[in-house]
Design a protein around this motif. Structure first.
Motif, PDB file in Angstrom:
ATOM      1  N   ILE A 191      46.785  41.865  61.602  1.00 42.70           N
ATOM      2  CA  ILE A 191      46.494  40.765  60.689  1.00 42.70           C
ATOM      3  C   ILE A 191      47.759  40.515  59.874  1.00 42.70           C
ATOM      4  CG2 ILE A 191      45.034  39.954  58.796  1.00 42.70           C
ATOM      5  CD1 ILE A 191      42.992  42.177  59.773  1.00 42.70           C
ATOM      6  N   GLU A 192      48.405  39.366  60.092  1.00 39.29           N
ATOM      7  CA  GLU A 192      49.657  39.085  59.401  1.00 39.29           C
ATOM      8  C   GLU A 192      49.405  38.618  57.980  1.00 39.29           C
ATOM      9  OE1 GLU A 192      53.696  36.431  59.827  1.00 39.29           O
ATOM     10  OE2 GLU A 192      52.763  37.231  61.650  1.00 39.29           O
ATOM     11  N   VAL A 193      50.079  39.270  57.055  1.00 42.34           N
ATOM     12  CA  VAL A 193      49.967  38.962  55.633  1.00 42.34           C
ATOM     13  C   VAL A 193      50.975  37.859  55.304  1.00 42.34           C
ATOM     14  CG1 VAL A 193      50.166  39.900  53.296  1.00 42.34           C
ATOM     15  CG2 VAL A 193      49.265  41.340  55.150  1.00 42.34           C
ATOM     16  N   PRO A 194      50.518  36.767  54.696  1.00 40.84           N
ATOM     17  CA  PRO A 194      51.452  35.673  54.381  1.00 40.84           C
ATOM     18  C   PRO A 194      52.519  36.087  53.366  1.00 40.84           C
ATOM     19  CG  PRO A 194      49.159  35.026  53.967  1.00 40.84           C
ATOM     20  CD  PRO A 194      49.156  36.477  54.284  1.00 40.84           C
ATOM     21  N   LYS A 195      53.658  35.427  53.445  1.00 38.49           N
ATOM     22  CA  LYS A 195      54.731  35.629  52.471  1.00 38.49           C
ATOM     23  C   LYS A 195      54.318  34.911  51.194  1.00 38.49           C
ATOM     24  CE  LYS A 195      58.237  35.693  56.094  1.00 38.49           C
ATOM     25  NZ  LYS A 195      59.376  34.973  56.683  1.00 38.49           N
ATOM     26  N   SER A 196      54.152  35.678  50.141  1.00 42.63           N
ATOM     27  CA  SER A 196      53.714  35.119  48.869  1.00 42.63           C
ATOM     28  C   SER A 196      53.963  36.161  47.785  1.00 42.63           C
ATOM     29  CB  SER A 196      52.225  34.751  48.952  1.00 42.63           C
ATOM     30  OG  SER A 196      51.836  34.030  47.814  1.00 42.63           O
ATOM     31  N   SER A 197      53.464  35.903  46.594  1.00 40.20           N
ATOM     32  CA  SER A 197      53.619  36.873  45.505  1.00 40.20           C
ATOM     33  C   SER A 197      52.856  38.154  45.863  1.00 40.20           C
ATOM     34  CB  SER A 197      53.068  36.290  44.203  1.00 40.20           C
ATOM     35  OG  SER A 197      51.654  36.150  44.302  1.00 40.20           O
ATOM     36  N   VAL A 198      53.213  39.222  45.205  1.00 42.07           N
ATOM     37  CA  VAL A 198      52.525  40.491  45.432  1.00 42.07           C
ATOM     38  C   VAL A 198      51.028  40.317  45.197  1.00 42.07           C
ATOM     39  CG1 VAL A 198      52.273  42.878  44.621  1.00 42.07           C
ATOM     40  CG2 VAL A 198      54.544  41.858  44.820  1.00 42.07           C
ATOM     41  N   GLU A 199      50.673  39.646  44.121  1.00 44.46           N
ATOM     42  CA  GLU A 199      49.265  39.455  43.783  1.00 44.46           C
ATOM     43  C   GLU A 199      48.517  38.699  44.886  1.00 44.46           C
ATOM     44  OE1 GLU A 199      51.662  40.247  40.265  1.00 44.46           O
ATOM     45  OE2 GLU A 199      51.848  38.666  41.755  1.00 44.46           O
ATOM     46  N   LYS A 200      49.141  37.658  45.420  1.00 47.87           N
ATOM     47  CA  LYS A 200      48.478  36.875  46.476  1.00 47.87           C
ATOM     48  C   LYS A 200      48.407  37.661  47.781  1.00 47.87           C
ATOM     49  CE  LYS A 200      49.159  32.414  44.513  1.00 47.87           C
ATOM     50  NZ  LYS A 200      48.820  31.063  44.718  1.00 47.87           N
ATOM     51  N   ARG A 201      49.415  38.457  48.060  1.00 44.89           N
ATOM     52  CA  ARG A 201      49.382  39.286  49.273  1.00 44.89           C
ATOM     53  C   ARG A 201      48.268  40.322  49.161  1.00 44.89           C
ATOM     54  NH1 ARG A 201      55.334  40.973  51.171  1.00 44.89           N
ATOM     55  NH2 ARG A 201      54.825  40.070  53.199  1.00 44.89           N
ATOM     56  N   VAL A 202      48.141  40.950  48.001  1.00 44.51           N
ATOM     57  CA  VAL A 202      47.078  41.930  47.781  1.00 44.51           C
ATOM     58  C   VAL A 202      45.715  41.251  47.896  1.00 44.51           C
ATOM     59  CG1 VAL A 202      45.994  43.404  46.028  1.00 44.51           C
ATOM     60  CG2 VAL A 202      48.461  43.561  46.455  1.00 44.51           C
ATOM     61  N   GLU A 203      45.589  40.087  47.298  1.00 43.91           N
ATOM     62  CA  GLU A 203      44.323  39.335  47.387  1.00 43.91           C
ATOM     63  C   GLU A 203      43.982  39.031  48.853  1.00 43.91           C
ATOM     64  OE1 GLU A 203      42.579  34.961  46.114  1.00 43.91           O
ATOM     65  OE2 GLU A 203      44.195  35.837  44.919  1.00 43.91           O
ATOM     66  N   PHE A 204      44.973  38.634  49.643  1.00 49.47           N
ATOM     67  CA  PHE A 204      44.755  38.363  51.069  1.00 49.47           C
ATOM     68  C   PHE A 204      44.260  39.619  51.779  1.00 49.47           C
ATOM     69  CE2 PHE A 204      46.125  38.509  55.460  1.00 49.47           C
ATOM     70  CZ  PHE A 204      45.667  37.301  55.969  1.00 49.47           C
ATOM     71  N   ILE A 205      44.897  40.744  51.514  1.00 48.94           N
ATOM     72  CA  ILE A 205      44.499  41.996  52.164  1.00 48.94           C
ATOM     73  C   ILE A 205      43.071  42.375  51.766  1.00 48.94           C
ATOM     74  CG2 ILE A 205      44.954  44.483  52.228  1.00 48.94           C
ATOM     75  CD1 ILE A 205      48.003  43.676  51.995  1.00 48.94           C
ATOM     76  N   LEU A 206      42.772  42.302  50.488  1.00 47.74           N
ATOM     77  CA  LEU A 206      41.419  42.664  50.032  1.00 47.74           C
ATOM     78  C   LEU A 206      40.369  41.718  50.592  1.00 47.74           C
ATOM     79  CD1 LEU A 206      42.168  43.641  46.311  1.00 47.74           C
ATOM     80  CD2 LEU A 206      41.678  45.179  48.255  1.00 47.74           C
ATOM     81  N   THR A 207      40.683  40.448  50.640  1.00 48.63           N
ATOM     82  CA  THR A 207      39.743  39.458  51.171  1.00 48.63           C
ATOM     83  C   THR A 207      39.478  39.686  52.656  1.00 48.63           C
ATOM     84  OG1 THR A 207      40.442  37.808  49.553  1.00 48.63           O
ATOM     85  CG2 THR A 207      39.354  36.973  51.526  1.00 48.63           C
ATOM     86  N   ASN A 208      40.499  40.157  53.375  1.00 47.46           N
ATOM     87  CA  ASN A 208      40.373  40.322  54.825  1.00 47.46           C
ATOM     88  C   ASN A 208      40.085  41.755  55.258  1.00 47.46           C
ATOM     89  OD1 ASN A 208      41.075  37.607  56.189  1.00 47.46           O
ATOM     90  ND2 ASN A 208      42.488  37.802  54.466  1.00 47.46           N
ATOM     91  N   THR A 209      39.832  42.641  54.311  1.00 41.53           N
ATOM     92  CA  THR A 209      39.468  44.013  54.654  1.00 41.53           C
ATOM     93  C   THR A 209      37.989  44.040  55.016  1.00 41.53           C
ATOM     94  OG1 THR A 209      41.149  44.958  53.220  1.00 41.53           O
ATOM     95  CG2 THR A 209      39.301  46.375  53.774  1.00 41.53           C
ATOM     96  N   GLN A 210      37.720  44.598  56.186  1.00 46.89           N
ATOM     97  CA  GLN A 210      36.333  44.685  56.671  1.00 46.89           C
ATOM     98  C   GLN A 210      35.756  46.026  56.286  1.00 46.89           C
ATOM     99  OE1 GLN A 210      36.727  44.175  60.872  1.00 46.89           O
ATOM    100  NE2 GLN A 210      37.386  42.063  60.709  1.00 46.89           N
ATOM    101  N   ILE A 211      34.803  45.999  55.411  1.00 43.21           N
ATOM    102  CA  ILE A 211      34.111  47.222  55.013  1.00 43.21           C
ATOM    103  C   ILE A 211      32.794  47.282  55.771  1.00 43.21           C
ATOM    104  CG2 ILE A 211      33.154  48.534  53.085  1.00 43.21           C
ATOM    105  CD1 ILE A 211      36.217  48.095  52.985  1.00 43.21           C
ATOM    106  N   ASN A 212      32.686  48.285  56.620  1.00 45.52           N
ATOM    107  CA  ASN A 212      31.452  48.447  57.413  1.00 45.52           C
ATOM    108  C   ASN A 212      30.384  49.160  56.623  1.00 45.52           C
ATOM    109  OD1 ASN A 212      32.705  47.255  59.603  1.00 45.52           O
ATOM    110  ND2 ASN A 212      33.391  49.202  60.450  1.00 45.52           N
TER     111      ASN A 212
END
Length: 181
Positions: free
Chosen positions: A160-181
């Motif tokens: 899953i490629e993380v977009p180039k953006s601010s640290v905060e936006k990159r973290v938000e992207f990762i958290l939003t796209n983390t699949q918790i089973n």
């Protein structure tokens, strides 16, 4: 409690992995930092300037040992998930990049110790810097990036490629796209 899901951050040198891990840690998430810097600094204190360059197999053995330990510790965490800066397959990717030989135990570890999700941080020239422990130039970093993609893809991971953006936006992207089973 079930084992913590292992969420891995990968990417070539200088792509922002450690910055994101540090940010997630400050937010209260369970995180494991990159261990290669610690190994490099320890070797430098013992008189070896760049252990990875002078003794790549020994360096990689120490990395494998440390990353397996992190993987096992993640299993024992009382958490839903843990974020990890670099994984076990990074080791063979780097060794393949250099053309180094390594024992089958490295490939076996790639198959035995797996990750639930893998986020890829792209090469980003604007944030790339080299330092005392990062010897690669930008061209080498790009080639390492391609080897990482190849290694993880061949192992069956969906990156899953993380977009180039601010640290905060990159973290938000990762958290939003983390699949918790």
């Amino acid at each position: 409690m079930a084992k913590a899901q292992k969420i891995l951050l990968i990417g070539g040198p200088g792509t922002g992995k450690s910055t994101i891990i540090n940010h997630l840690d400050k937010m209260g998430y369970r995180c494991f930092p990159e261990i290669s810097r610690k190994i490099t600094l320890t070797a430098q204190k013992e008189g070896t300037e760049q252990l990875f360059l002078s003794q790549p197999l020994r360096f990689s053995e120490l990395l494998l040992e440390g990353r397996i330990k992190q993987h096992q510790e993640a299993d024992d965490l009382a958490a839903n998930y843990v974020f990890i800066d670099r994984g076990i397959p990074d080791i063979t990717a780097y060794m393949d990049f250099r053309g180094d030989q390594y024992p089958e135990t490295f490939e076996n570890a790639n198959l035995k110790y797996t990750y639930d999700q893998v986020f890829l941080l792209p090469i980003w020239e604007a944030i790339y810097t080299s330092d005392n422990e990062r010897y690669e130039n930008l061209d080498q970093a790009k080639k390492i990036q391609q080897q990482l993609i190849k290694t993880y893809t061949e192992l069956g991971y969906d990156l899953i490629e993380v977009p180039k953006s601010s640290v905060e936006k990159r973290v938000e992207f990762i958290l939003t796209n983390t699949q918790i089973n």
